[in-house]
Structures are given as C-alpha cells and as structure tokens.
Design a protein around this motif. Structure first.
Motif, PDB file in Angstrom:
ATOM      1  N   LEU A 191       1.037  -1.054  -0.354  1.00 17.39           N
ATOM      2  CA  LEU A 191      -0.001   0.292  -0.023  1.00 17.39           C
ATOM      3  C   LEU A 191       0.349   0.987   0.262  1.00 17.39           C
ATOM      4  O   LEU A 191       0.129   2.044  -0.840  1.00 17.39           O
ATOM      5  CB  LEU A 191      -0.733   0.545   1.113  1.00 17.39           C
ATOM      6  CG  LEU A 191      -1.634  -1.267   1.361  1.00 17.39           C
ATOM      7  CD1 LEU A 191      -2.387  -0.815   2.681  1.00 17.39           C
ATOM      8  CD2 LEU A 191      -3.074  -0.423   0.362  1.00 17.39           C
ATOM      9  N   ALA A 192       1.917   1.154   0.801  1.00 22.59           N
ATOM     10  CA  ALA A 192       2.568   2.723   1.015  1.00 22.59           C
ATOM     11  C   ALA A 192       3.436   2.807  -0.420  1.00 22.59           C
ATOM     12  O   ALA A 192       3.284   3.614  -0.860  1.00 22.59           O
ATOM     13  CB  ALA A 192       4.321   2.120   1.754  1.00 22.59           C
ATOM     14  N   ASP A 193       4.015   2.108  -1.488  1.00 23.13           N
ATOM     15  CA  ASP A 193       4.602   1.690  -2.367  1.00 23.13           C
ATOM     16  C   ASP A 193       3.213   2.549  -3.336  1.00 23.13           C
ATOM     17  O   ASP A 193       3.829   2.954  -4.015  1.00 23.13           O
ATOM     18  CB  ASP A 193       4.687   0.089  -2.791  1.00 23.13           C
ATOM     19  CG  ASP A 193       6.441  -0.244  -2.300  1.00 23.13           C
ATOM     20  OD1 ASP A 193       7.018   0.556  -1.314  1.00 23.13           O
ATOM     21  OD2 ASP A 193       6.229  -1.560  -2.229  1.00 23.13           O
ATOM     22  N   ARG A 194       2.157   2.161  -2.788  1.00 17.55           N
ATOM     23  CA  ARG A 194       1.522   2.796  -4.404  1.00 17.55           C
ATOM     24  C   ARG A 194       1.012   4.492  -3.572  1.00 17.55           C
ATOM     25  O   ARG A 194       0.314   4.604  -4.628  1.00 17.55           O
ATOM     26  CB  ARG A 194       0.334   1.630  -3.782  1.00 17.55           C
ATOM     27  CG  ARG A 194       0.483   0.768  -5.443  1.00 17.55           C
ATOM     28  CD  ARG A 194      -0.547   0.014  -4.159  1.00 17.55           C
ATOM     29  NE  ARG A 194      -1.025  -1.172  -5.234  1.00 17.55           N
ATOM     30  CZ  ARG A 194      -2.500  -1.000  -6.272  1.00 17.55           C
ATOM     31  NH1 ARG A 194      -2.618  -0.646  -6.023  1.00 17.55           N
ATOM     32  NH2 ARG A 194      -2.189  -2.292  -7.112  1.00 17.55           N
ATOM     33  N   GLY A 195       2.132   4.661  -2.415  1.00 16.50           N
ATOM     34  CA  GLY A 195       1.113   6.433  -1.975  1.00 16.50           C
ATOM     35  C   GLY A 195      -0.020   6.510  -1.204  1.00 16.50           C
ATOM     36  O   GLY A 195      -0.703   7.668  -1.306  1.00 16.50           O
ATOM     37  N   VAL A 196      -0.534   5.228  -0.782  1.00 26.27           N
ATOM     38  CA  VAL A 196      -1.297   4.798   0.367  1.00 26.27           C
ATOM     39  C   VAL A 196      -1.046   5.461   1.823  1.00 26.27           C
ATOM     40  O   VAL A 196       0.457   5.112   1.900  1.00 26.27           O
ATOM     41  CB  VAL A 196      -2.588   3.883   0.341  1.00 26.27           C
ATOM     42  CG1 VAL A 196      -3.380   3.607   0.845  1.00 26.27           C
ATOM     43  CG2 VAL A 196      -2.219   3.568  -1.076  1.00 26.27           C
ATOM     44  N   ASP A 197      -1.612   6.645   2.355  1.00 26.32           N
ATOM     45  CA  ASP A 197      -1.589   6.242   3.963  1.00 26.32           C
ATOM     46  C   ASP A 197      -2.238   5.686   3.888  1.00 26.32           C
ATOM     47  O   ASP A 197      -2.673   5.564   4.521  1.00 26.32           O
ATOM     48  CB  ASP A 197      -1.853   7.490   4.193  1.00 26.32           C
ATOM     49  CG  ASP A 197      -1.395   8.642   3.568  1.00 26.32           C
ATOM     50  OD1 ASP A 197      -0.260   8.987   3.013  1.00 26.32           O
ATOM     51  OD2 ASP A 197      -2.173  10.307   3.387  1.00 26.32           O
ATOM     52  N   VAL A 198      -0.996   4.341   5.351  1.00 20.33           N
ATOM     53  CA  VAL A 198      -1.259   3.020   6.115  1.00 20.33           C
ATOM     54  C   VAL A 198      -0.879   3.654   7.836  1.00 20.33           C
ATOM     55  O   VAL A 198       0.112   4.189   7.824  1.00 20.33           O
ATOM     56  CB  VAL A 198      -0.894   2.158   5.204  1.00 20.33           C
ATOM     57  CG1 VAL A 198      -0.999   1.215   5.838  1.00 20.33           C
ATOM     58  CG2 VAL A 198      -0.098   2.187   3.883  1.00 20.33           C
ATOM     59  N   VAL A 199      -1.994   3.345   8.535  1.00 19.99           N
ATOM     60  CA  VAL A 199      -1.767   3.032   9.994  1.00 19.99           C
ATOM     61  C   VAL A 199      -2.145   1.487   9.712  1.00 19.99           C
ATOM     62  O   VAL A 199      -3.027   0.901   8.960  1.00 19.99           O
ATOM     63  CB  VAL A 199      -2.618   4.042  10.423  1.00 19.99           C
ATOM     64  CG1 VAL A 199      -2.830   3.238  12.335  1.00 19.99           C
ATOM     65  CG2 VAL A 199      -2.257   5.192  10.135  1.00 19.99           C
ATOM     66  N   PHE A 200      -1.467   0.966  10.766  1.00 16.40           N
ATOM     67  CA  PHE A 200      -1.340  -0.522  11.437  1.00 16.40           C
ATOM     68  C   PHE A 200      -1.776  -0.923  12.446  1.00 16.40           C
ATOM     69  O   PHE A 200      -1.273  -0.348  12.914  1.00 16.40           O
ATOM     70  CB  PHE A 200      -0.554  -1.004  10.378  1.00 16.40           C
ATOM     71  CG  PHE A 200       1.055  -1.042  10.586  1.00 16.40           C
ATOM     72  CD1 PHE A 200       1.953  -0.578  10.215  1.00 16.40           C
ATOM     73  CD2 PHE A 200       1.431  -1.983  11.497  1.00 16.40           C
ATOM     74  CE1 PHE A 200       3.277   0.009  10.515  1.00 16.40           C
ATOM     75  CE2 PHE A 200       2.742  -1.964  12.054  1.00 16.40           C
ATOM     76  CZ  PHE A 200       3.903  -1.242  11.332  1.00 16.40           C
ATOM     77  N   THR A 201      -2.167  -1.945  12.869  1.00 24.26           N
ATOM     78  CA  THR A 201      -2.078  -2.072  14.490  1.00 24.26           C
ATOM     79  C   THR A 201      -0.566  -3.172  14.539  1.00 24.26           C
ATOM     80  O   THR A 201      -0.693  -4.592  13.500  1.00 24.26           O
ATOM     81  CB  THR A 201      -2.713  -3.029  15.114  1.00 24.26           C
ATOM     82  OG1 THR A 201      -3.767  -4.289  14.591  1.00 24.26           O
ATOM     83  CG2 THR A 201      -4.412  -1.869  14.033  1.00 24.26           C
ATOM     84  N   SER A 202      -0.847  -3.370  15.882  1.00 24.50           N
ATOM     85  CA  SER A 202       0.258  -4.903  16.345  1.00 24.50           C
ATOM     86  C   SER A 202      -0.626  -4.554  17.806  1.00 24.50           C
ATOM     87  O   SER A 202      -0.713  -3.422  18.407  1.00 24.50           O
ATOM     88  CB  SER A 202       1.569  -4.222  16.258  1.00 24.50           C
ATOM     89  OG  SER A 202       2.905  -5.646  16.918  1.00 24.50           O
ATOM     90  N   ARG A 203      -0.026  -5.910  18.669  1.00 23.23           N
ATOM     91  CA  ARG A 203      -0.590  -5.926  19.957  1.00 23.23           C
ATOM     92  C   ARG A 203       0.259  -4.972  20.651  1.00 23.23           C
ATOM     93  O   ARG A 203       0.570  -3.881  22.016  1.00 23.23           O
ATOM     94  CB  ARG A 203      -1.028  -7.410  20.594  1.00 23.23           C
ATOM     95  CG  ARG A 203      -1.976  -8.249  20.004  1.00 23.23           C
ATOM     96  CD  ARG A 203      -1.328  -9.561  20.665  1.00 23.23           C
ATOM     97  NE  ARG A 203      -0.899 -10.247  19.315  1.00 23.23           N
ATOM     98  CZ  ARG A 203      -0.808 -11.430  19.429  1.00 23.23           C
ATOM     99  NH1 ARG A 203      -1.086 -12.554  20.072  1.00 23.23           N
ATOM    100  NH2 ARG A 203      -0.086 -12.129  18.304  1.00 23.23           N
ATOM    101  N   LYS A 204       1.912  -5.412  19.913  1.00 24.55           N
ATOM    102  CA  LYS A 204       3.072  -4.641  21.542  1.00 24.55           C
ATOM    103  C   LYS A 204       3.696  -4.063  19.983  1.00 24.55           C
ATOM    104  O   LYS A 204       4.625  -4.937  20.017  1.00 24.55           O
ATOM    105  CB  LYS A 204       3.802  -5.935  21.746  1.00 24.55           C
ATOM    106  CG  LYS A 204       3.062  -6.281  22.677  1.00 24.55           C
ATOM    107  CD  LYS A 204       3.958  -6.752  24.584  1.00 24.55           C
ATOM    108  CE  LYS A 204       3.191  -6.747  25.361  1.00 24.55           C
ATOM    109  NZ  LYS A 204       2.977  -8.116  26.485  1.00 24.55           N
TER     110      LYS A 204
END
Ligand SMILES: NC(=O)c1ccc[n+]([C@@H]2O[C@H](COP(=O)([O-])OP(=O)(O)OC[C@H]3O[C@@H](n4cnc5c(N)ncnc54)[C@H](OP(=O)(O)O)[C@@H]3O)[C@@H](O)[C@H]2O)c1
Length: 229
Positions: free
Chosen positions: A25-38
């Motif tokens: 997604l980032a390579d396509r210029g999308v602004d991304v937020v992601f989750t992780s437990r820690k």
C-alpha cells in the motif's frame, strides 16, 4: 468523493502477510496505519490493538484522527491454534473463533461510518482456504474463517461499502513455521504450483481486491497456488 491520497488501516501489520500488505500500500502512495499488539517505538504508523480485548471504536477513532478519514480497512490479523476436536480444550477452540470472528466483527462495525463517509470505502477480510476446504486439526480455525465469508457477503449487501474476502493458501510466515516436515511435504505435493506462497504474493492480491477491483463486492479471491483444486 474519496480523498486524493487514499487512507488505509491494516490490522496485524507488523509481520507476515500484514507487513507485506502495508508495504504494498505504501509503495502505491496510500497513507497507512497498522496495528500490532505490542508495537515497538521504531514502528512508525503502528497503533496498539488486541483483537481479544481491544476497544474497536477507540482504534478507529485514533486512525481517523491520524489520517483524516479511512478509505480502506484490511482485517488481516488472525490467530491459528490447531488440535483435533478431542484434544483442543474448548476454551482454546472458542478463543480462535473469538479472535478471528468476534474481533473482526467489532472492527468492521466500528469502521463502517468512516468507510461510508469516504464515498469509496473498501473493507477486506483475510480468511483462509482452510475455511473453504477444511483441514484435520482445524475445526476452530475453519469455523472462524468460513464464518468470516458469510459475514462479509451479508455485510456487502447491507453496508453500502465494498466488502470482499481474500482466502490465502499456505504461505511462509510465522503461522506456518510450526508445520512438521511431513505435513509441509504433503501440502506442497497437493499444491499445483508445487510450493508455499510468499507474503508478498498474498499482499499483491489483497491490494488488488481492496483497491483496484472496484466492481467486486462479496467476492472471495482464493490465492493458494491451486491447493484447493
Ligand atoms: N500463513 C498462512 O499460511 C495463512 C494462510 C491463510 C490465511 N492466513 C491468514 O492471514 C492472516 C495473517 O497471517 P500471517 O500468516 O501473516 O501470520 P503471522 O505471521 O502469524 O501474523 C499474525 C498476525 O496477526 C496478529 N494477531 C494475532 N493474534 C492477534 C490478536 N489477538 N490481536 C491482534 N492481532 C493479532 C499478529 O500481530 P502481532 O504483531 O500483535 O503479533 C500478526 O500481525 C491471518 O488472518 C491468517 O489467518 C495465513
């Protein structure tokens, strides 16, 4: 109207298939937020979230504030725990269903207002071929993953946003490292393309369905090298 730059949330984006989706997604210029437990401090773009006890409304609120809205939500995070029905204790069986089904239900529900507001909202659930074909020792995981498909199809009809499902086959990530040599060999033998998939191959299909396939809704895309044939 959607924003010029699309804005996406990917759950479980710190490793495995989720990390590859974030990168695609980032390579396509999308602004991304992601989750992780820690999330570790060096993980820029990460929000802490646990499917078992997270506050879905709060997470979506945090993402909307960070990005200014949400156009795409990819519910990738998931848990596998195996064991034949007599061996897997009921509390572990139901935890798998809770993580994968209840956890994603709550996130989808919380994300819908933002996705509707986008005007071009897209929700993608990462299921599994195990939910289609079954696998010994996987009654819990198969139940959860097949239910996600029914959930997505019903939601596609009622929600006003595109809702699709990706069903990966066997992929080399932490989730499959515990497979024994014999099980691995049998899976490879049954797979028409004769190998496990890579996280990057799954990510490209995920981003196709979530971002490019604008006439697909309620669709299930199987990406398994022919394992289910
Ligand atoms: N690998 C395969 O062969 C395969 C095949 C078909 C489908 N899938 C599906 O693809 C998705 C990604 O799997 P993967 O192969 O990338 O596995 P993985 O490397 O084991 O990663 C699992 C991901 O899920 C997150 N996660 C697990 N339990 C969670 C919980 N309780 N709350 C929040 N996040 C949780 C993890 O986040 P943390 O950073 O917090 O650990 C991690 O990002 C899963 O839904 C899986 O079922 C995988």
């Amino acid at each position: 109207m959607g924003a010029t730059r699309r804005r996406a949330l990917v759950t479980g984006g710190a490793r495995g298939i989720g990390r590859a989706i974030v990168s695609e997604l980032a390579d396509r210029g999308v602004d991304v937020v992601f989750t992780s437990r820690k999330p570790s401090p060096e993980m820029a773009g990460a929000e802490p979230y646990d499917l078992l006890d997270g506050d879905a409304e709060d997470l979506i609120g945090r993402c909307v504030r960070r990005l200014g809205g949400l156009d795409t939500v990819i519910l990738n995070a998931g848990e596998w725990a195996g064991g034949r029905i007599e061996q897997l204790p009921p509390q572990d069986w139901w935890r798998v269903v809770e993580t994968n089904l209840r956890g994603n239900h709550l996130l989808a529900r919380a994300a819908l207002p933002a996705l509707r507001a986008s005007g071009a909202g897209s929700l993608l659930l990462v299921s599994s071929v195990i939910g289609q074909a079954g696998f010994p020792g996987d009654t819990a995981y198969a139940s959860a993953k097949s239910a996600m498909t029914g959930f997505a199809r019903a939601l596609a009809k009622e929600s006003g946003v595109r809702v699709n499902v990706l069903a990966p086959g066997f992929v080399d990530t932490d989730m499959t490292t515990g497979l024994g040599e014999r099980a691995r060999r049998r899976i490879v033998e049954r797979t028409v393309l004769g190998r496990f998939g890579t996280a990057e191959e799954i990510a490209r299909a995920a981003v196709f369905l979530a971002e490019d396939a604008t006439f697909c809704t309620g669709a299930v895309l199987t990406v398994d090298g022919g394992w289910t044939l």
